[in-house]
Scaffold this motif. Sequence first.
Motif, PDB file in Angstrom:
ATOM      1  N   ASP A  74     -36.904  56.178 115.369  1.00  0.00           N
ATOM      2  CA  ASP A  74     -36.092  56.506 116.545  1.00  0.00           C
ATOM      3  C   ASP A  74     -34.642  56.810 116.177  1.00  0.00           C
ATOM      4  O   ASP A  74     -33.938  57.474 116.940  1.00  0.00           O
ATOM      5  N   LEU A  75     -34.180  56.327 115.026  1.00  0.00           N
ATOM      6  CA  LEU A  75     -32.803  56.569 114.614  1.00  0.00           C
ATOM      7  C   LEU A  75     -32.539  58.061 114.482  1.00  0.00           C
ATOM      8  O   LEU A  75     -31.534  58.573 115.007  1.00  0.00           O
ATOM      9  N   SER A  81     -22.720  43.147 112.037  1.00  0.00           N
ATOM     10  CA  SER A  81     -23.808  44.012 111.582  1.00  0.00           C
ATOM     11  C   SER A  81     -24.539  43.431 110.382  1.00  0.00           C
ATOM     12  O   SER A  81     -25.640  43.874 110.061  1.00  0.00           O
ATOM     13  N   PHE A  82     -23.953  42.458 109.730  1.00  0.00           N
ATOM     14  CA  PHE A  82     -24.606  41.813 108.587  1.00  0.00           C
ATOM     15  C   PHE A  82     -25.215  40.469 108.956  1.00  0.00           C
ATOM     16  O   PHE A  82     -25.605  39.708 108.075  1.00  0.00           O
ATOM     17  N   THR A  83     -25.285  40.155 110.254  1.00  0.00           N
ATOM     18  CA  THR A  83     -25.816  38.865 110.681  1.00  0.00           C
ATOM     19  C   THR A  83     -26.913  39.067 111.712  1.00  0.00           C
ATOM     20  O   THR A  83     -27.071  40.143 112.284  1.00  0.00           O
ATOM     21  N   LYS A  84     -27.674  37.999 111.938  1.00  0.00           N
ATOM     22  CA  LYS A  84     -28.669  37.983 113.005  1.00  0.00           C
ATOM     23  C   LYS A  84     -28.251  36.886 113.970  1.00  0.00           C
ATOM     24  O   LYS A  84     -28.027  35.748 113.566  1.00  0.00           O
ATOM     25  N   THR A 142     -27.665  37.960 107.151  1.00  0.00           N
ATOM     26  CA  THR A 142     -28.858  38.684 106.707  1.00  0.00           C
ATOM     27  C   THR A 142     -28.540  39.732 105.660  1.00  0.00           C
ATOM     28  O   THR A 142     -29.451  40.337 105.105  1.00  0.00           O
ATOM     29  N   GLY A 143     -27.283  39.999 105.427  1.00  0.00           N
ATOM     30  CA  GLY A 143     -26.914  40.999 104.426  1.00  0.00           C
ATOM     31  C   GLY A 143     -27.272  42.396 104.899  1.00  0.00           C
ATOM     32  O   GLY A 143     -26.999  42.782 106.030  1.00  0.00           O
ATOM     33  N   LEU A 144     -27.932  43.173 104.037  1.00  0.00           N
ATOM     34  CA  LEU A 144     -28.266  44.558 104.356  1.00  0.00           C
ATOM     35  C   LEU A 144     -29.609  44.713 105.048  1.00  0.00           C
ATOM     36  O   LEU A 144     -30.072  45.838 105.242  1.00  0.00           O
ATOM     37  N   SER A 197     -31.401  48.183 106.449  1.00  0.00           N
ATOM     38  CA  SER A 197     -32.679  48.698 105.935  1.00  0.00           C
ATOM     39  C   SER A 197     -33.682  48.871 107.075  1.00  0.00           C
ATOM     40  O   SER A 197     -34.445  49.834 107.096  1.00  0.00           O
ATOM     41  N   ARG A 198     -33.656  47.958 108.032  1.00  0.00           N
ATOM     42  CA  ARG A 198     -34.543  48.089 109.194  1.00  0.00           C
ATOM     43  C   ARG A 198     -34.106  49.264 110.074  1.00  0.00           C
ATOM     44  O   ARG A 198     -34.941  49.991 110.623  1.00  0.00           O
TER      45      ARG A 198
END
Length: 153
Positions: free
Chosen positions: A69-70, A43-46, A56-58, A62-63
């Motif tokens: 839609d969330l 979840s912290f990577t792309k 990518t961190g957080l 943030s996105r």
Amino acid sequence: MRAEKTAPRSRWGGPWPWLFVLPLLAGVLVFYIWPILQTAYYSFTKWGVFGGSKWTGLANYSRLFADPDLYRSLANTAIYTAVVLLGVPIAAWLASLLNTPGLRFAQLYRVLFFLPYVAMPAAVALVWRIIFNGDFGILNWALSRVGIEGPSG
């Protein structure tokens, strides 16, 4: 009389209890703990299309929270959960109602409730019987088209 001295028992019981619990612990680690930790890391990577990850961190979070839609999906999930959880007491009430002594047509209600569980496997069995029929089955027809003749009888 002399009292025999025995070794004090270990609090953990020695290695034998751990040997019995080890397969369960291995299963929990492999099938529960490891996927949770791996998902948290992902979840912290792309990830690229063909593999390869970039930290990518957080940014992913943030996105996520900026996406409208969330909140709609969280509301849909809450509604679905409420409907499913309401179904449990309703089903328990209906089951107790069907078990009430002196209820008219209780056997009919039970048959109507149980019928879908019996009808579907029976329908599947009939379809397979038609497929495997030796005289006019679909499988024998398909095999005859490629030069394999069915049993002669």
